[in-house]
Design a protein around this motif. Structure first.
Motif, short mmCIF file in Angstrom:
data_model
loop_
_atom_site.label_atom_id
_atom_site.label_comp_id
_atom_site.label_asym_id
_atom_site.label_seq_id
_atom_site.Cartn_x
_atom_site.Cartn_y
_atom_site.Cartn_z
N MET A 178 47.40 43.71 47.72
CA MET A 178 46.39 42.65 47.65
C MET A 178 45.03 43.16 48.12
O MET A 178 43.99 42.80 47.56
CB MET A 178 46.85 41.45 48.48
N ILE A 179 45.03 44.01 49.15
CA ILE A 179 43.77 44.57 49.62
C ILE A 179 43.18 45.52 48.57
O ILE A 179 41.98 45.49 48.29
CB ILE A 179 43.99 45.30 50.96
N VAL A 180 44.03 46.37 48.00
CA VAL A 180 43.55 47.31 46.98
C VAL A 180 43.03 46.57 45.76
O VAL A 180 41.99 46.95 45.18
CB VAL A 180 44.68 48.29 46.58
N GLU A 181 43.70 45.49 45.36
CA GLU A 181 43.21 44.70 44.22
C GLU A 181 41.84 44.11 44.52
O GLU A 181 40.95 44.10 43.64
CB GLU A 181 44.21 43.59 43.90
N ALA A 182 41.66 43.61 45.74
CA ALA A 182 40.35 43.05 46.12
C ALA A 182 39.28 44.13 46.11
O ALA A 182 38.14 43.89 45.68
CB ALA A 182 40.45 42.39 47.49
N ILE A 183 39.63 45.34 46.57
CA ILE A 183 38.66 46.44 46.56
C ILE A 183 38.30 46.83 45.14
O ILE A 183 37.12 47.04 44.81
CB ILE A 183 39.22 47.64 47.34
N LEU A 184 39.31 46.95 44.28
CA LEU A 184 39.05 47.30 42.88
C LEU A 184 38.15 46.27 42.21
O LEU A 184 37.22 46.62 41.48
CB LEU A 184 40.37 47.45 42.12
N SER A 185 38.45 45.00 42.44
CA SER A 185 37.63 43.95 41.84
C SER A 185 36.22 43.95 42.45
O SER A 185 35.24 43.67 41.75
CB SER A 185 38.28 42.58 42.04
N GLY A 198 38.51 46.37 38.77
CA GLY A 198 39.75 45.60 38.78
C GLY A 198 39.83 44.64 37.62
O GLY A 198 39.57 45.00 36.47
N VAL A 199 40.19 43.40 37.93
CA VAL A 199 40.32 42.38 36.89
C VAL A 199 38.94 42.05 36.34
O VAL A 199 37.92 42.27 37.01
CB VAL A 199 41.02 41.13 37.44
N PRO A 200 38.85 41.52 35.13
CA PRO A 200 37.54 41.18 34.54
C PRO A 200 36.75 40.24 35.44
O PRO A 200 37.33 39.37 36.12
CB PRO A 200 37.91 40.52 33.21
N PRO A 201 35.42 40.36 35.46
CA PRO A 201 34.61 39.51 36.35
C PRO A 201 34.77 38.02 36.10
O PRO A 201 34.60 37.21 37.02
CB PRO A 201 33.17 39.97 36.03
N ALA A 202 35.10 37.64 34.86
CA ALA A 202 35.25 36.21 34.58
C ALA A 202 36.52 35.63 35.21
O ALA A 202 36.62 34.41 35.38
CB ALA A 202 35.28 35.98 33.07
N THR A 203 37.49 36.47 35.55
CA THR A 203 38.74 36.00 36.15
C THR A 203 38.52 35.68 37.61
O THR A 203 38.04 36.54 38.37
CB THR A 203 39.84 37.06 36.01
N PRO A 204 38.86 34.48 38.06
CA PRO A 204 38.68 34.15 39.48
C PRO A 204 39.63 34.96 40.35
O PRO A 204 40.84 34.81 40.28
CB PRO A 204 39.00 32.66 39.55
N SER A 205 39.09 35.84 41.15
CA SER A 205 39.88 36.59 42.13
C SER A 205 39.03 36.72 43.38
O SER A 205 37.79 36.69 43.32
CB SER A 205 40.30 37.96 41.61
N TRP A 206 39.67 36.89 44.51
CA TRP A 206 38.94 36.95 45.76
C TRP A 206 37.99 38.14 45.79
O TRP A 206 36.88 38.06 46.31
CB TRP A 206 39.92 37.00 46.93
N GLY A 207 38.40 39.27 45.23
CA GLY A 207 37.51 40.43 45.17
C GLY A 207 36.30 40.18 44.30
O GLY A 207 35.17 40.57 44.65
N ASN A 208 36.49 39.54 43.14
CA ASN A 208 35.37 39.24 42.26
C ASN A 208 34.39 38.27 42.91
O ASN A 208 33.17 38.42 42.78
CB ASN A 208 35.87 38.65 40.95
N ILE A 209 34.90 37.27 43.60
CA ILE A 209 34.03 36.29 44.25
C ILE A 209 33.17 36.97 45.31
O ILE A 209 31.95 36.72 45.41
CB ILE A 209 34.86 35.15 44.87
N MET A 210 33.78 37.85 46.12
CA MET A 210 33.00 38.55 47.14
C MET A 210 32.01 39.51 46.52
O MET A 210 30.90 39.70 47.04
CB MET A 210 33.95 39.29 48.09
N ALA A 211 32.38 40.15 45.41
CA ALA A 211 31.46 41.06 44.74
C ALA A 211 30.24 40.32 44.20
O ALA A 211 29.11 40.82 44.27
CB ALA A 211 32.18 41.79 43.61
N GLU A 212 30.45 39.12 43.67
CA GLU A 212 29.34 38.35 43.13
C GLU A 212 28.43 37.81 44.22
O GLU A 212 27.25 37.54 43.95
CB GLU A 212 29.89 37.20 42.28
N GLY A 213 28.94 37.66 45.43
CA GLY A 213 28.12 37.10 46.51
C GLY A 213 27.51 38.12 47.43
O GLY A 213 26.77 37.74 48.35
#
Length: 302
Positions: free
Chosen positions: A231-238, A243-258
Motif C-alpha cells: 500500500m505504501i509503494v502504491e501510494a509512492i508510485l501514484s 502508478g494508477v492513472p491520475p483520474a483514478t481516485p487513490s490516496w497517492g494521486n490525491i496527495m500528488a495533486e495537492g
C-alpha cells in the motif's frame, strides 16, 4: 441415622465439570483477542477500512471524478467535509473511493507474492540441486530496493492497477521465497521428515504433509507486512506519476495533486495521508499480534 449428602457436596461434581468443560469457539476467540489486543485493534480497524471501500458508493457524497471549477480548493465545510481539490472534486468522496485501490493492491500483492514465493521457497529449500541457482537469482533481485524495482517495472508498462499489482508482486516475491526456504531448510532435517524419506515417501507427499503446514504461521505474518508495504509503494508510485492513472481516485494521486498547494491548502494532502497511515498501522498491528501469538517463544497459552 445416615447423614444426607450436603447440597454443596452434590453440586461439586457438576461445578467441576462446568469449570473443566472446554470453551466454545466464540469464547476462545474473545479470550484470544483479550490476550492479544493488537490483533483486535488492528483487525477491527482494517475491517472498518475494508467496509469503507466496499460501501464507497453509499458513503460518498458525489461522483469522485466530477470536475467543478467553480468550487475549486475549498476548505472543509458542512457541504464539503474534506474540502475540494484544484479541479473542484470532492476530496471526501475521492478518499473514500481511494480505499478500494489501496486495499485491492495490498491484499492482491500479499496473496500473489505469498503463493508464488511459497512455491519457489519450497522448491529451492527441498530440492538441493536447484537451491544454488534459484537463490542467486533471488539475491540479485533483493539487492534492488523494492520501490526502485517497482518503479523500473512500471516504466516499462502503462499505468494501471493491474500493472501496479504485478510490479509490486515481483518486487516482493524474493522476501517470501527466502523466508520459506529458511523454514524448509530447518524442517527437512527434522527426524519425522527423515523418517518419511527413509520409508520411501515421495517428495510431493513429504512437502504437502510435513513441510507445507509448518510454513503457514510465518507466511501469515509475512503476508501482513507485505500488504502494508504494498500500500505504501502504491501510494509512492501514484505520487510520482508512475502508478494508477491520475483520474483514478487513490490516496497517492490525491496527495500528488495537492502537493503544489500544501502550504495554503494542507487539507488536500492531510486527509488521504491520515487514511493511508491508519490503514498501514492497522495491518502492522495485526501482523505484530499474529507474530506474538504464533511464535512459540512469544505466544501465551490460551
Amino acid at each position: 441415622m445416615t447423614a444426607q449428602p450436603s447440597v454443596a457436596a452434590s453440586a461439586a461434581p457438576g461445578a467441576e465439570q462446568a469449570a473443566s468443560a472446554p470453551l466454545g469457539s466464540a469464547a476462545r476467540f474473545r479470550r484470544y483477542l483479550r490476550r492479544h489486543p493488537s490483533v483486535a485493534i488492528g483487525g477491527g480497524l482494517l475491517v472498518v477500512m475494508a467496509l469503507i471501500g466496499i460501501f464507497a458508493p453509499l458513503l460518498g457524497t458525489v461522483d469522485p471524478t466530477a470536475i467543478a471549477p467553480s468550487r475549486r480548493t475549498r476548505v472543509p465545510s458542512e457541504l464539503y467535509w474534506f474540502g475540494t481539490d484544484m479541479l473542484g472534486r470532492d476530496i471526501y468522496s475521492r478518499v473514500i473511493y481511494g480505499a478500494r485501490v489501496s486495499l485491492l493492491v495490498g491484499f492482491s500483492v500479499a496473496i500473489l507474492s505469498s503463493v508464488v514465493g511459497l512455491a519457489i521457497g519450497l522448491f529451492a529449500g527441498f530440492i538441493r540441486w536447484a537451491d544454488g541457482v534459484i537463490m542467486r537469482i533471488i539475491d540479485g533481485m533483493m539487492s534492488i530496493p523494492p520501490i526502485l524495482l517497482a518503479i523500473a517495472l512500471m516504466a516499462l508498462t502503462r499505468g494501471s492497477i493491474e500493472n501496479v499489482i504485478i510490479a509490486i508482486t515481483i518486487a516482493e516475491i524474493p522476501r517470501v521465497a527466502r523466508l520459506v526456504r529458511g523454514v524448509v531448510l530447518s524442517l527437512r532435517e527434522q527426524p519425522y521428515v527423515e523418517a518419511a524419506v527413509a520409508n520411501g515417501a515421495r517428495v510431493p507427499r513429504i512437502i504437502w504433509r510435513h513441510i507445507l503446514p509448518n510454513t503457514f504461521a510465518p507466511m501469515s505474518v509475512q503476508a501482513t507486512y507485505i500488504c502494508a508495504s504494498a500500500m505504501i509503494v502504491e501510494a509512492i508510485l501514484s505520487f510520482i506519476g508512475a502508478g494508477v492513472p491520475p483520474a483514478t481516485p487513490s490516496w497517492g494521486n490525491i496527495m500528488a495533486e495537492g502537493r503544489a498547494l500544501w502550504q495554503v491548502r494542507p487539507h488536500i494532502i492531510l486527509f488521504p495521508a491520515v487514511f493511508l497511515s491508519l490503514t498501514v498501522l492497522a495491518v502492522n498491528l495485526l501482523g505484530d499480534g499474529l507474530r506474538d501469538s504464533l511464535d512459540p517463544r512469544l505466544a501465551k497459552s490460551l
